[in-house]
Design a protein around this motif. Structure first.
Motif, PDB file in Angstrom:
ATOM      1  N   THR A  46       0.855  -1.178   0.000  1.00 17.61           N
ATOM      2  CA  THR A  46       0.000   0.000   0.000  1.00 17.61           C
ATOM      3  C   THR A  46       0.901   1.242   0.000  1.00 17.61           C
ATOM      4  O   THR A  46       1.903   1.295   0.714  1.00 17.61           O
ATOM      5  CB  THR A  46      -0.960  -0.006   1.203  1.00 17.61           C
ATOM      6  OG1 THR A  46      -1.868   1.098   1.106  1.00 17.61           O
ATOM      7  CG2 THR A  46      -0.232   0.074   2.537  1.00 17.61           C
ATOM      8  N   GLN A  47       0.528   2.215  -0.814  1.00 18.16           N
ATOM      9  CA  GLN A  47       1.365   3.402  -0.985  1.00 18.16           C
ATOM     10  C   GLN A  47       1.114   4.395   0.150  1.00 18.16           C
ATOM     11  O   GLN A  47      -0.037   4.726   0.452  1.00 18.16           O
ATOM     12  CB  GLN A  47       1.068   4.082  -2.322  1.00 18.16           C
ATOM     13  CG  GLN A  47       1.811   5.384  -2.551  1.00 18.16           C
ATOM     14  CD  GLN A  47       3.300   5.176  -2.771  1.00 18.16           C
ATOM     15  OE1 GLN A  47       3.711   4.303  -3.532  1.00 18.16           O
ATOM     16  NE2 GLN A  47       4.121   5.997  -2.112  1.00 18.16           N
ATOM     17  N   VAL A  48       2.204   4.874   0.726  1.00 23.04           N
ATOM     18  CA  VAL A  48       2.162   5.951   1.708  1.00 23.04           C
ATOM     19  C   VAL A  48       2.983   7.110   1.141  1.00 23.04           C
ATOM     20  O   VAL A  48       4.158   6.941   0.808  1.00 23.04           O
ATOM     21  CB  VAL A  48       2.731   5.516   3.067  1.00 23.04           C
ATOM     22  CG1 VAL A  48       2.869   6.716   4.004  1.00 23.04           C
ATOM     23  CG2 VAL A  48       1.836   4.455   3.693  1.00 23.04           C
ATOM     24  N   THR A  49       2.338   8.256   1.017  1.00 23.07           N
ATOM     25  CA  THR A  49       3.012   9.443   0.507  1.00 23.07           C
ATOM     26  C   THR A  49       2.911  10.553   1.546  1.00 23.07           C
ATOM     27  O   THR A  49       1.796  10.925   1.944  1.00 23.07           O
ATOM     28  CB  THR A  49       2.397   9.910  -0.816  1.00 23.07           C
ATOM     29  OG1 THR A  49       2.482   8.849  -1.775  1.00 23.07           O
ATOM     30  CG2 THR A  49       3.131  11.133  -1.357  1.00 23.07           C
ATOM     31  N   VAL A  50       4.060  11.061   1.955  1.00 23.93           N
ATOM     32  CA  VAL A  50       4.104  12.144   2.943  1.00 23.93           C
ATOM     33  C   VAL A  50       4.580  13.399   2.217  1.00 23.93           C
ATOM     34  O   VAL A  50       5.742  13.489   1.798  1.00 23.93           O
ATOM     35  CB  VAL A  50       5.035  11.812   4.111  1.00 23.93           C
ATOM     36  CG1 VAL A  50       4.973  12.923   5.168  1.00 23.93           C
ATOM     37  CG2 VAL A  50       4.671  10.464   4.721  1.00 23.93           C
ATOM     38  N   SER A  51       3.660  14.339   2.067  1.00 24.89           N
ATOM     39  CA  SER A  51       3.969  15.537   1.286  1.00 24.89           C
ATOM     40  C   SER A  51       3.023  16.656   1.664  1.00 24.89           C
ATOM     41  O   SER A  51       1.860  16.427   1.986  1.00 24.89           O
ATOM     42  CB  SER A  51       3.845  15.225  -0.209  1.00 24.89           C
ATOM     43  OG  SER A  51       4.029  16.406  -0.974  1.00 24.89           O
ATOM     44  N   SER A  52       3.536  17.880   1.586  1.00 22.67           N
ATOM     45  CA  SER A  52       2.688  19.036   1.844  1.00 22.67           C
ATOM     46  C   SER A  52       2.104  19.566   0.533  1.00 22.67           C
ATOM     47  O   SER A  52       1.343  20.535   0.531  1.00 22.67           O
ATOM     48  CB  SER A  52       3.493  20.126   2.551  1.00 22.67           C
ATOM     49  OG  SER A  52       4.646  20.463   1.803  1.00 22.67           O
TER      50      SER A  52
END
Length: 115
Positions: free
Chosen positions: A109-115
Motif C-alpha cells: 500500500t502506498q504511503v506518501t508524505v507531502s505538503s
C-alpha cells in the motif's frame, strides 16, 4: 495458500499520522511472525517493524518512537501506527508473514508524505 491484504495507505502531510492494516486469510495467524517492510523509489526493500507470535516487537532506528506495530490474533490482523510522518517515510509498505519455512507477502500500500 495464505493471503495478506494491506490497507490504510494514502497521502498525508508531514507530521501527520496513518494506520496501516494487514488482514491475513488463515486462522493460524497466531503462529505467524509478522513484519512490515517498505520500499521507496530506487531503493531496496527495508524492514521497518517486526512482531513475533509472542508479541515481542522490534523497529528500525529510523522509525523508533514514531511507529508502533501491533497484532490482533482474534481478527487475524497486524497493524502499523505511524505518527510524526516525514517525507522520507514515503514508500510502498508491505506486510510479510513468516511461518516456519514459508514466507508470505501482501501486495503493498502506498504511503506518501507531502505538503
Amino acid at each position: 495458500q495464505v493471503q495478506l491484504v494491506e490497507s490504510g495507505g494514502g497521502l498525508v502531510q508531514p507530521g501527520g499520522s496513518l494506520r496501516l492494516s494487514c488482514a491475513c486469510s488463515t486462522s493460524n495467524f497466531r503462529f505467524i511472525n509478522m513484519n512490515w517492510y517498505r520500499r521507496a523509489p530506487g531503493n531496496q526493500r527495508y524492514l521497518v517493524a517486526q512482531i513475533t507470535t509472542e508479541g515481542n516487537t522490534n523497529y528500525a532506528d529510523s522509525v523508533k518512537g514514531r511507529f508502533t506495530i501491533s497484532r490482533d490474533n482474534a481478527k487475524n490482523s497486524v497493524y502499523l501506527q505511524m505518527n510524526l510522518l516525514k517525507s522520507e517515510d514515503t514508500a510502498v509498505y508491505s506486510c510479510n508473514g513468516q511461518w516456519g519455512s514459508m514466507d508470505y507477502w501482501g501486495q503493498g500500500t502506498q504511503v506518501t508524505v507531502s505538503s
